[in-house]
Design a protein around this motif. Structure first.
Motif, PDB file in Angstrom:
ATOM      1  N   VAL A  95       0.834  -1.203   0.000  1.00 44.41           N
ATOM      2  CA  VAL A  95       0.000   0.000   0.000  1.00 44.41           C
ATOM      3  C   VAL A  95       0.868   1.252   0.000  1.00 44.41           C
ATOM      4  N   ALA A  96       1.859   1.293   0.876  1.00 48.22           N
ATOM      5  CA  ALA A  96       2.725   2.470   0.948  1.00 48.22           C
ATOM      6  C   ALA A  96       3.439   2.705  -0.375  1.00 48.22           C
ATOM      7  N   ASP A  97       3.948   1.639  -0.970  1.00 45.96           N
ATOM      8  CA  ASP A  97       4.637   1.768  -2.261  1.00 45.96           C
ATOM      9  C   ASP A  97       3.678   2.238  -3.355  1.00 45.96           C
ATOM     10  N   HIS A  98       2.422   1.798  -3.266  1.00 43.13           N
ATOM     11  CA  HIS A  98       1.407   2.224  -4.233  1.00 43.13           C
ATOM     12  C   HIS A  98       1.190   3.732  -4.155  1.00 43.13           C
ATOM     13  N   LEU A  99       1.042   4.259  -2.947  1.00 44.25           N
ATOM     14  CA  LEU A  99       0.848   5.698  -2.793  1.00 44.25           C
ATOM     15  C   LEU A  99       2.079   6.477  -3.261  1.00 44.25           C
ATOM     16  N   ILE A 100       3.247   5.982  -2.921  1.00 42.49           N
ATOM     17  CA  ILE A 100       4.475   6.652  -3.342  1.00 42.49           C
ATOM     18  C   ILE A 100       4.591   6.654  -4.867  1.00 42.49           C
ATOM     19  N   ALA A 101       4.238   5.544  -5.490  1.00 38.01           N
ATOM     20  CA  ALA A 101       4.295   5.462  -6.951  1.00 38.01           C
ATOM     21  C   ALA A 101       3.310   6.425  -7.609  1.00 38.01           C
ATOM     22  N   LEU A 102       2.203   6.709  -6.926  1.00 39.53           N
ATOM     23  CA  LEU A 102       1.233   7.674  -7.458  1.00 39.53           C
ATOM     24  C   LEU A 102       1.741   9.110  -7.354  1.00 39.53           C
ATOM     25  N   GLY A 103       2.791   9.303  -6.576  1.00 39.81           N
ATOM     26  CA  GLY A 103       3.365  10.637  -6.424  1.00 39.81           C
ATOM     27  C   GLY A 103       3.194  11.258  -5.054  1.00 39.81           C
ATOM     28  N   HIS A 104       2.634  10.514  -4.101  1.00 39.69           N
ATOM     29  CA  HIS A 104       2.438  11.046  -2.753  1.00 39.69           C
ATOM     30  C   HIS A 104       3.776  11.130  -2.013  1.00 39.69           C
ATOM     31  N   ARG A 105       3.990  12.254  -1.388  1.00 41.87           N
ATOM     32  CA  ARG A 105       5.203  12.477  -0.605  1.00 41.87           C
ATOM     33  C   ARG A 105       4.888  12.823   0.855  1.00 41.87           C
ATOM     34  N   GLU A 106       3.677  13.282   1.099  1.00 41.62           N
ATOM     35  CA  GLU A 106       3.234  13.649   2.450  1.00 41.62           C
ATOM     36  C   GLU A 106       2.164  12.646   2.874  1.00 41.62           C
ATOM     37  N   ILE A 107       2.577  11.654   3.650  1.00 39.42           N
ATOM     38  CA  ILE A 107       1.710  10.519   3.977  1.00 39.42           C
ATOM     39  C   ILE A 107       1.542  10.417   5.492  1.00 39.42           C
ATOM     40  N   GLY A 108       0.308  10.143   5.922  1.00 39.60           N
ATOM     41  CA  GLY A 108       0.018   9.916   7.329  1.00 39.60           C
ATOM     42  C   GLY A 108      -0.382   8.473   7.572  1.00 39.60           C
ATOM     43  N   THR A 168      -1.321  14.175   1.869  1.00 36.46           N
ATOM     44  CA  THR A 168      -2.161  13.902   0.696  1.00 36.46           C
ATOM     45  C   THR A 168      -2.616  12.448   0.662  1.00 36.46           C
ATOM     46  N   GLY A 169      -2.038  11.607   1.534  1.00 37.13           N
ATOM     47  CA  GLY A 169      -2.409  10.199   1.573  1.00 37.13           C
ATOM     48  C   GLY A 169      -2.362   9.665   2.985  1.00 37.13           C
ATOM     49  N   VAL A 170      -3.215   8.682   3.267  1.00 35.91           N
ATOM     50  CA  VAL A 170      -3.273   8.055   4.596  1.00 35.91           C
ATOM     51  C   VAL A 170      -3.291   6.544   4.418  1.00 35.91           C
ATOM     52  N   VAL A 171      -2.390   5.869   5.125  1.00 33.86           N
ATOM     53  CA  VAL A 171      -2.379   4.409   5.166  1.00 33.86           C
ATOM     54  C   VAL A 171      -2.921   3.980   6.521  1.00 33.86           C
ATOM     55  N   CYS A 172      -3.933   3.120   6.520  1.00 33.52           N
ATOM     56  CA  CYS A 172      -4.560   2.648   7.757  1.00 33.52           C
ATOM     57  C   CYS A 172      -4.200   1.184   7.990  1.00 33.52           C
ATOM     58  N   GLY A 173      -3.995   0.833   9.270  1.00 33.39           N
ATOM     59  CA  GLY A 173      -3.546  -0.505   9.612  1.00 33.39           C
ATOM     60  C   GLY A 173      -4.538  -1.602   9.307  1.00 33.39           C
ATOM     61  N   ILE A 174      -5.826  -1.296   9.322  1.00 35.85           N
ATOM     62  CA  ILE A 174      -6.870  -2.254   8.928  1.00 35.85           C
ATOM     63  C   ILE A 174      -7.977  -1.477   8.217  1.00 35.85           C
ATOM     64  N   ASP A 175      -8.831  -2.202   7.506  1.00 40.69           N
ATOM     65  CA  ASP A 175      -9.921  -1.563   6.760  1.00 40.69           C
ATOM     66  C   ASP A 175     -10.868  -0.793   7.665  1.00 40.69           C
ATOM     67  N   LEU A 176     -11.141  -1.335   8.854  1.00 41.39           N
ATOM     68  CA  LEU A 176     -12.074  -0.662   9.759  1.00 41.39           C
ATOM     69  C   LEU A 176     -11.613   0.761  10.049  1.00 41.39           C
ATOM     70  N   LEU A 177     -10.327   0.935  10.289  1.00 44.58           N
ATOM     71  CA  LEU A 177      -9.794   2.274  10.526  1.00 44.58           C
ATOM     72  C   LEU A 177      -9.912   3.127   9.270  1.00 44.58           C
ATOM     73  N   ALA A 178      -9.700   2.520   8.123  1.00 41.03           N
ATOM     74  CA  ALA A 178      -9.797   3.266   6.867  1.00 41.03           C
ATOM     75  C   ALA A 178     -11.225   3.745   6.611  1.00 41.03           C
ATOM     76  N   HIS A 179     -12.209   2.913   6.946  1.00 31.17           N
ATOM     77  CA  HIS A 179     -13.602   3.331   6.758  1.00 31.17           C
ATOM     78  C   HIS A 179     -13.943   4.503   7.665  1.00 31.17           C
ATOM     79  N   GLY A 180     -13.473   4.461   8.899  1.00 26.29           N
ATOM     80  CA  GLY A 180     -13.692   5.591   9.793  1.00 26.29           C
ATOM     81  C   GLY A 180     -13.001   6.844   9.292  1.00 26.29           C
TER      82      GLY A 180
END
Length: 269
Positions: A95-108, A168-180
């Motif tokens: 997931v992190a590599d996917h966001l970076i490949a899209l051009g994200h540099r500021e990730i939470g 500009t991007g957020v990686v969540c540890g599980i889907d439940l957190l991502a939905h919230g």
């Protein structure tokens, strides 16, 4: 995700006339040890453990008694224990590599509580490693730890936006957190993924049906737990020694919640 896994586990065990007893610890490894000890005293024939953060003494006790046990959702364990699963750091790096490949540099990051939780801590470490490999920083204020529920996830997303509006991007540890996180971002009028890309981990059934659909990592929990049942059955029957680690495939599932980063400045809404 645990319900899906336990269904696969119980189906495999029930087919061989074994009864499954379930205990939950709420990520408290002292309480987990008490539950395992109570099960051992009551004569259980084998034990499956979630992750590898158990107290050493309880693992040593099971080994001393020759009690078969297996760790699930990890790829290594203390005392050379049997494991079925995957490397959590490498899995979430997809997931992190996917966001970076899209051009994200500021990730939470929104994570579960990492204390006594090797899955949560491993995933944070995996994100950190991916960002470091890309020459990116992940300051502490961009990592929010919280409990696994929607309300807490929304509060974590609010805190992250306040502390780091440049993300500009957020990686969540599980889907439940991502939905919230998605709910909170949308409540604030943010467009996903136009203003903010959000990704999760687990591929819950719901994740394919949200608007937008959630980018995530599919772990095939039912397959993983069924294979753990096979390991225990092989140990119980004395049919040779199963491999110390049974690897389970993980797969990045890209949906509409992730896209290229916005070209404007920090989020101000």
């Amino acid at each position: 995700i645990f319900a899906r896994g336990l269904t696969g586990f119980q189906q495999r065990q029930s087919a061989q006339s074994y009864q499954v007893i379930v205990g939950t610890s709420d990520f408290d490894r002292h309480f987990e040890s008490e539950q395992i000890l109570n099960m051992v005293k009551r004569g259980v024939e084998a034990v499956t453990l979630t992750g590898n953060s158990q107290e050493p003494w309880i693992l040593q006790l099971m080994q001393q008694r020759g009690l078969p046990y297996c760790h699930v959702i990890c790829d290594s364990a203390p005392f050379n224990g049997h494991t079925v699963g995957f490397a959590n750091d490498k899995a979430i790096a997809l997931v992190a590599d996917h966001l970076i490949a899209l051009g994200h540099r500021e990730i939470g990051v929104i994570s579960g509580i990492t204390r006594d939780n090797d899955r949560a801590s491993g995933r944070v470490q995996g994100i950190q490693a991916s960002m470091a490999a890309a020459g990116l920083d992940l300051p502490k204020e961009r990592i929010i730890e919280t409990t696994y529920d929607i309300t807490s996830a929304r509060a974590a997303m609010a805190q992250l936006l306040e502390q780091a509006p440049e993300i500009t991007g957020v990686v969540c540890g599980i889907d439940l957190l991502a939905h919230g996180a998605m709910l909170e971002a949308q409540h604030r009028g943010l467009n996903i993924p136009g203003d903010l890309s959000i990704a999760g981990f687990d591929d819950l059934d719901l994740s394919a049906h949200t608007i937008p659909g959630l980018t995530t990592v599919r772990t095939e929990a039912d397959v993983m737990w069924s294979r753990a049942a096979d390991v225990l059955l092989q140990l119980l029957r004395g049919e040779g020694r199963p491999p110390r680690h049974v690897a389970v495939n993980v797969e990045l599932i890209v949906r509409g919640s992730t896209g290229s980063p916005r070209s404007t400045g920090p989020i101000r809404r």
